[in-house]
Design a protein around this motif. Structure first.
Motif, PDB file in Angstrom:
ATOM      1  N   GLY A 139     -21.131 -19.540  -5.415  1.00 58.71           N
ATOM      2  CA  GLY A 139     -20.735 -19.786  -6.797  1.00 58.71           C
ATOM      3  C   GLY A 139     -21.887 -20.359  -7.600  1.00 58.71           C
ATOM      4  N   ALA A 140     -22.609 -21.301  -7.014  1.00 62.62           N
ATOM      5  CA  ALA A 140     -23.769 -21.869  -7.694  1.00 62.62           C
ATOM      6  C   ALA A 140     -24.872 -20.824  -7.849  1.00 62.62           C
ATOM      7  CB  ALA A 140     -24.288 -23.080  -6.909  1.00 62.62           C
ATOM      8  N   LEU A 141     -25.062 -19.992  -6.835  1.00 65.74           N
ATOM      9  CA  LEU A 141     -26.057 -18.924  -6.928  1.00 65.74           C
ATOM     10  C   LEU A 141     -25.746 -17.981  -8.081  1.00 65.74           C
ATOM     11  CD1 LEU A 141     -26.545 -18.066  -3.132  1.00 65.74           C
ATOM     12  CD2 LEU A 141     -28.266 -19.055  -4.665  1.00 65.74           C
ATOM     13  N   SER A 142     -24.455 -17.696  -8.280  1.00 70.07           N
ATOM     14  CA  SER A 142     -24.054 -16.832  -9.389  1.00 70.07           C
ATOM     15  C   SER A 142     -24.412 -17.468 -10.731  1.00 70.07           C
ATOM     16  CB  SER A 142     -22.546 -16.562  -9.332  1.00 70.07           C
ATOM     17  OG  SER A 142     -22.221 -15.783  -8.214  1.00 70.07           O
ATOM     18  N   ASP A 143     -24.249 -18.781 -10.819  1.00 68.78           N
ATOM     19  CA  ASP A 143     -24.601 -19.467 -12.053  1.00 68.78           C
ATOM     20  C   ASP A 143     -26.110 -19.463 -12.285  1.00 68.78           C
ATOM     21  OD1 ASP A 143     -21.977 -20.040 -12.673  1.00 68.78           O
ATOM     22  OD2 ASP A 143     -22.007 -22.019 -11.725  1.00 68.78           O
ATOM     23  N   VAL A 144     -26.904 -19.610 -11.200  1.00 73.51           N
ATOM     24  CA  VAL A 144     -28.358 -19.710 -11.318  1.00 73.51           C
ATOM     25  C   VAL A 144     -29.009 -18.344 -11.519  1.00 73.51           C
ATOM     26  CG1 VAL A 144     -30.480 -20.370 -10.121  1.00 73.51           C
ATOM     27  CG2 VAL A 144     -28.469 -21.835  -9.997  1.00 73.51           C
ATOM     28  N   PHE A 145     -28.632 -17.365 -10.697  1.00 73.21           N
ATOM     29  CA  PHE A 145     -29.309 -16.071 -10.695  1.00 73.21           C
ATOM     30  C   PHE A 145     -28.535 -14.958 -11.397  1.00 73.21           C
ATOM     31  CE2 PHE A 145     -30.830 -18.321  -6.874  1.00 73.21           C
ATOM     32  CZ  PHE A 145     -32.184 -18.393  -7.188  1.00 73.21           C
ATOM     33  N   GLY A 146     -27.288 -15.225 -11.775  1.00 74.57           N
ATOM     34  CA  GLY A 146     -26.489 -14.219 -12.459  1.00 74.57           C
ATOM     35  C   GLY A 146     -25.488 -13.571 -11.532  1.00 74.57           C
ATOM     36  N   ARG A 147     -24.293 -13.323 -12.066  1.00 75.22           N
ATOM     37  CA  ARG A 147     -23.215 -12.781 -11.244  1.00 75.22           C
ATOM     38  C   ARG A 147     -23.544 -11.391 -10.714  1.00 75.22           C
ATOM     39  NH1 ARG A 147     -20.617 -14.377 -16.315  1.00 75.22           N
ATOM     40  NH2 ARG A 147     -19.791 -16.492 -16.098  1.00 75.22           N
ATOM     41  N   ILE A 148     -24.120 -10.558 -11.559  1.00 76.06           N
ATOM     42  CA  ILE A 148     -24.357  -9.164 -11.176  1.00 76.06           C
ATOM     43  C   ILE A 148     -25.396  -9.070 -10.070  1.00 76.06           C
ATOM     44  CG2 ILE A 148     -25.156  -6.917 -11.998  1.00 76.06           C
ATOM     45  CD1 ILE A 148     -24.023  -7.636 -14.757  1.00 76.06           C
ATOM     46  N   GLY A 149     -26.499  -9.814 -10.201  1.00 73.84           N
ATOM     47  CA  GLY A 149     -27.549  -9.778  -9.181  1.00 73.84           C
ATOM     48  C   GLY A 149     -27.069 -10.298  -7.837  1.00 73.84           C
ATOM     49  N   VAL A 150     -26.326 -11.395  -7.841  1.00 73.59           N
ATOM     50  CA  VAL A 150     -25.796 -11.958  -6.605  1.00 73.59           C
ATOM     51  C   VAL A 150     -24.783 -11.006  -5.980  1.00 73.59           C
ATOM     52  CG1 VAL A 150     -24.388 -13.837  -5.659  1.00 73.59           C
ATOM     53  CG2 VAL A 150     -26.247 -14.348  -7.248  1.00 73.59           C
ATOM     54  N   PHE A 151     -23.962 -10.403  -6.814  1.00 71.31           N
ATOM     55  CA  PHE A 151     -22.971  -9.449  -6.314  1.00 71.31           C
ATOM     56  C   PHE A 151     -23.650  -8.256  -5.653  1.00 71.31           C
ATOM     57  CE2 PHE A 151     -19.692  -6.139  -6.751  1.00 71.31           C
ATOM     58  CZ  PHE A 151     -18.579  -6.828  -6.303  1.00 71.31           C
ATOM     59  N   ARG A 152     -24.706  -7.753  -6.271  1.00 73.96           N
ATOM     60  CA  ARG A 152     -25.437  -6.607  -5.695  1.00 73.96           C
ATOM     61  C   ARG A 152     -26.066  -6.986  -4.352  1.00 73.96           C
ATOM     62  NH1 ARG A 152     -28.266  -5.653  -9.724  1.00 73.96           N
ATOM     63  NH2 ARG A 152     -27.191  -3.838 -10.597  1.00 73.96           N
ATOM     64  N   ALA A 153     -26.646  -8.187  -4.270  1.00 75.50           N
ATOM     65  CA  ALA A 153     -27.240  -8.646  -3.011  1.00 75.50           C
ATOM     66  C   ALA A 153     -26.178  -8.764  -1.925  1.00 75.50           C
ATOM     67  CB  ALA A 153     -27.931  -9.989  -3.219  1.00 75.50           C
ATOM     68  N   GLY A 154     -24.984  -9.241  -2.301  1.00 78.64           N
ATOM     69  CA  GLY A 154     -23.901  -9.329  -1.329  1.00 78.64           C
ATOM     70  C   GLY A 154     -23.480  -7.982  -0.803  1.00 78.64           C
ATOM     71  N   LEU A 155     -23.394  -6.993  -1.682  1.00 76.41           N
ATOM     72  CA  LEU A 155     -23.022  -5.643  -1.254  1.00 76.41           C
ATOM     73  C   LEU A 155     -24.022  -5.080  -0.250  1.00 76.41           C
ATOM     74  CD1 LEU A 155     -21.907  -3.984  -4.611  1.00 76.41           C
ATOM     75  CD2 LEU A 155     -20.438  -4.434  -2.633  1.00 76.41           C
ATOM     76  N   ILE A 156     -25.295  -5.217  -0.561  1.00 78.42           N
ATOM     77  CA  ILE A 156     -26.336  -4.683   0.338  1.00 78.42           C
ATOM     78  C   ILE A 156     -26.314  -5.406   1.682  1.00 78.42           C
ATOM     79  CG2 ILE A 156     -28.824  -4.420   0.651  1.00 78.42           C
ATOM     80  CD1 ILE A 156     -29.002  -4.091  -2.439  1.00 78.42           C
ATOM     81  N   GLY A 157     -26.219  -6.740   1.649  1.00 81.66           N
ATOM     82  CA  GLY A 157     -26.174  -7.504   2.892  1.00 81.66           C
ATOM     83  C   GLY A 157     -24.952  -7.177   3.727  1.00 81.66           C
ATOM     84  N   PHE A 158     -23.828  -6.973   3.067  1.00 84.52           N
ATOM     85  CA  PHE A 158     -22.604  -6.646   3.793  1.00 84.52           C
ATOM     86  C   PHE A 158     -22.723  -5.286   4.464  1.00 84.52           C
ATOM     87  CE2 PHE A 158     -18.104  -6.250   4.662  1.00 84.52           C
ATOM     88  CZ  PHE A 158     -17.674  -7.559   4.763  1.00 84.52           C
ATOM     89  N   GLY A 159     -23.356  -4.346   3.790  1.00 82.18           N
ATOM     90  CA  GLY A 159     -23.546  -3.029   4.387  1.00 82.18           C
ATOM     91  C   GLY A 159     -24.433  -3.080   5.619  1.00 82.18           C
ATOM     92  N   ILE A 160     -25.526  -3.848   5.533  1.00 80.75           N
ATOM     93  CA  ILE A 160     -26.461  -3.946   6.666  1.00 80.75           C
ATOM     94  C   ILE A 160     -25.790  -4.605   7.872  1.00 80.75           C
ATOM     95  CG2 ILE A 160     -28.582  -5.056   7.464  1.00 80.75           C
ATOM     96  CD1 ILE A 160     -29.655  -4.708   4.584  1.00 80.75           C
ATOM     97  N   THR A 161     -25.080  -5.698   7.639  1.00 78.81           N
ATOM     98  CA  THR A 161     -24.447  -6.393   8.755  1.00 78.81           C
ATOM     99  C   THR A 161     -23.268  -5.601   9.330  1.00 78.81           C
ATOM    100  OG1 THR A 161     -23.166  -7.676   7.133  1.00 78.81           O
ATOM    101  CG2 THR A 161     -25.152  -8.695   8.036  1.00 78.81           C
ATOM    102  N   SER A 162     -22.582  -4.835   8.511  1.00 77.66           N
ATOM    103  CA  SER A 162     -21.507  -3.975   9.031  1.00 77.66           C
ATOM    104  C   SER A 162     -22.064  -2.946   9.997  1.00 77.66           C
ATOM    105  CB  SER A 162     -20.778  -3.276   7.876  1.00 77.66           C
ATOM    106  OG  SER A 162     -20.105  -4.201   7.050  1.00 77.66           O
ATOM    107  N   ALA A 163     -23.211  -2.363   9.631  1.00 79.99           N
ATOM    108  CA  ALA A 163     -23.859  -1.401  10.524  1.00 79.99           C
ATOM    109  C   ALA A 163     -24.310  -2.073  11.820  1.00 79.99           C
ATOM    110  CB  ALA A 163     -25.050  -0.761   9.815  1.00 79.99           C
ATOM    111  N   ALA A 164     -24.811  -3.321  11.716  1.00 80.56           N
ATOM    112  CA  ALA A 164     -25.246  -4.056  12.912  1.00 80.56           C
ATOM    113  C   ALA A 164     -24.068  -4.337  13.844  1.00 80.56           C
ATOM    114  CB  ALA A 164     -25.916  -5.359  12.501  1.00 80.56           C
TER     115      ALA A 164
END
Length: 454
Positions: A63-88
Motif C-alpha cells: 500500500g505504501a509502495l503504491s503511494d510512493v511509486f504509483g498504483r499502476i506501476g506497482v500493479f504492473r510489477a505485481g503482475l509480472i512477478g506473479f507470472g514468474i513465480t507461478s511458472a516456478a
C-alpha cells in the motif's frame, strides 16, 4: 461507465483474480502434490501458509509502495512477478522449493490487491463506486471459491503443475489492457516506505505460524517451537510499537479512529478465518477421506461461486442504499448456519443431502457479507488513503486465514478424519457467528461523502 472506467475495472478484477485464485487453488492441489513430492499434514499447511504469510505481511508495505511509486506501476510489477513465480511453482522439483516459490508468489500477489482497489476508488465515486466495489468483490471472491474448481479440473485432466501455470493467461490479458490506459500514474506527495516495519511483521508472523504448524511434530516444550514463537511475538510487539513512532507507518493507527474501519476489520478477522479454514478442511477431507477426485472436490462448493456471481453487485448497491450493518450481520450468521448444516456429513458421504444444503447457505451468507464489508471499511477513510486502507484490510483477512490454517493440527489432530472435520466445522460456525455479532455491535451507516479518518 466510460471506456477508461471499464478498462480500470477489468484490469483490477483480472489482477486480483489470480491473487485470490491461488490462495485457494492450492487446497485442491495438496493431495496431488503430496503424492508426487511427499510431505505430511504440516507440509500441506506450509504450502498454503507460505503464500499467506508474505501476502498478508507485504500487502501492508505494498500500500505504501503504491503511494510512493504509483498504483499502476506497482500493479504492473505485481503482475509480472506473479507470472514468474507461478511458472516456478509449476516446475518445482521438491516440496521444499515449492514452499519457497509459494512465499515469493505471495510477495508478488501483495502488490496486486491494494493497487487494484485503489485504482477503483480513484476512478469511481459514490453509487458508481459502490457498484464497482460490488463487482470487484464478487469476482475476486469467486476466484477464491473457484480456485478448487479450476485447479481440480486441471489436476484431473493434466496435472497440479498445469493448475498453477494457468495464471499466465489472465496475467497476459491484464498487461495488454494496461497498455491501453490513458491515465497517468499518481503518486502521493511526501509518502515513504517503512521497510523495517515490513521486516518485523514478516518475522513475527513467520515465527508464530512456524510454532503453530510444527508443534505437532516437536511439542510445545521443544526450543525449536517456543523459541520461534517468542521471537515472533516480540517482533509483532515491536511492529505495533513502531507504528506509533514513525512518520510513515505501514499500518497507520489513525485509520482505526474511524468506527467502521476498526470494527469492520475485527469482523474481517472472524469471517475470513472461517472462510480459509473451511476451504482447507472441506476440500482436503473430500479428497483424502471421502474418496472424491480433484474436480469433484472443487465442485463441491460451487453454489458459493454461483451466489457470489449472481448477488454481489446487487448486494453492493443495496448496501450503498441501506447501509452495510444489516448485511454484515445477517451474512455471517447465515454462513455459520451453513457450517452447522454441514455437520450432517457422515461416512460414506452423500453430497446432495449432507453437504449441498450447507454449501448453499454458506454461499448466500458470503455473498451478503463481502461487498458491504469492503464498502464499509473503505468508505470510512478519505479517498486519498484508500490504498493503505485496503492494504490493511486485505492484510487482516490474509493473516486471519493463515493463522486459522496454522491451527488445523490443533483442531483436527494429526489426521483429517470425520471427527476432525466436524470439530473444524463447529469452529468455522463459531467464527462466522462472532463476525456477525461484531458487525451488529460496531458498524454504523456512513453518510455519503463523509469520512472519519484521513
Amino acid at each position: 461507465m466510460t471506456r477508461e472506467q471499464r478498462l480500470v475495472l477489468a484490469i483490477a478484477i483480472l489482477g486480483s483474480f489470480v491473487s485470490f485464485l491461488d490462495g485457494t487453488l492450492a487446497n485442491v492441489a495438496l493431495p496431488a502434490i503430496r503424492a508426487e513430492l511427499g510431505g505430511g499434514l504440516s507440509a500441506q499447511q506450509w504450502i498454503v501458509d507460505a503464500y499467506l504469510i508474505t501476502l498478508g505481511a507485504l500487502i501492508l508495505i505494498a500500500g505504501a509502495l503504491s503511494d510512493v511509486f504509483g498504483r499502476i506501476g506497482v500493479f504492473r510489477a505485481g503482475l509480472i512477478g506473479f507470472g514468474i513465480t507461478s511458472a516456478a511453482i509449476a516446475l518445482a522439483p521438491s516440496v521444499e522449493l515449492l514452499i519457497v516459490f509459494r512465499a515469493l508468489q505471495g510477495a508478488a500477489g501483495a502488490l496486486l490487491v491494494p493497487s487494484s482497489l485503489a485504482l477503483i476508488m480513484a476512478n469511481f465515486r459514490d453509487a458508481a463506486q459502490a457498484r464497482a466495489i460490488g463487482s470487484w468483490t464478487g469476482w475476486t471472491s469467486v476466484a477464491s471459491l473457484a480456485g478448487p474448481v479450476i485447479g481440480g479440473g486441471f489436476i484431473d485432466l493434466l496435472s497440479w503443475r498445469a493448475a498453477f501455470a494457468i495464471n499466465l493467461v489472465p496475467i497476459a490479458v491484464a498487461l495488454v489492457l494496461m497498455s491501453r490506459l490513458a491515465q497517468r500514474d499518481v503518486r502521493r506527495a511526501g509518502a515513504a516506505v517503512d521497510f523495517p516495519s515490513a521486516f518485523l511483521v514478516v518475522a513475527g508472523l513467520g515465527g508464530v505460524v512456524f510454532a503453530l504448524i510444527e508443534q505437532g511434530n516437536f511439542g510445545w516444550s521443544h526450543p525449536g517451537i517456543w523459541g520461534p514463537l517468542t521471537v515472533g511475538a516480540v517482533a509483532l510487539g515491536l511492529f505495533g510499537w513502531r507504528q506509533t513512532r514513525v512518520d510513515h507507518p505501514i499500518m497507520p493507527i489513525s485509520l482505526f479512529r474511524a468506527r467502521n474501519f476498526s470494527w469492520g476489520n475485527v469482523a474481517t478477522v472472524f469471517v475470513y478465518a472461517a472462510l480459509y479454514l473451511s476451504g482447507f478442511l472441506i476440500v482436503v477431507y473430500l479428497q483424502q477421506s471421502a474418496g472424491f477426485g480433484a474436480t469433484a472436490a472443487g465442485l463441491a462448493l460451487i453454489p458459493s461461486s454461483i451466489a457470489m456471481i449472481l448477488l454481489s453487485s446487487t448486494i453492493g448497491k443495496l448496501a450503498g442504499r441501506f447501509g452495510p450493518r444489516p448485511f454484515m450481520t445477517a451474512g455471517p450468521l447465515l454462513m455459520g448456519a451453513g457450517f452447522l448444516l454441514m455437520l450432517m456429513i457422515t461416512d460414506p458421504l452423500n453430497y446432495w443431502t449432507q453437504l449441498l444444503p450447507g454449501a448453499v447457505a454458506f454461499g448466500l451468507g458470503l455473498a451478503i457479507t463481502v461487498a458491504p464489508l469492503t464498502s464499509a471499511i473503505l468508505g470510512a477513510v478519505d479517498t486519498a488513503r484508500s490504498g493503505i486502507a485496503s492494504a490493511v484490510n486485505n492484510a487482516v483477512s490474509r493473516i486471519a486465514g493463515l493463522v486459522a490454517v496454522a491451527l488445523v493440527g490443533l483442531i483436527v489432530g494429526a489426521r483429517l478424519d470425520l471427527a476432525g472435520l466436524h470439530r473444524g466445522l463447529v469452529v468455522c460456525a463459531a467464527l462466522s457467528i462472532i463476525g456477525g455479532v461484531v458487525s451488529w455491535i460496531g458498524i454504523r451507516r456512513q453518510p455519503v461523502g463523509s469520512h472519519s479518518a484521513g
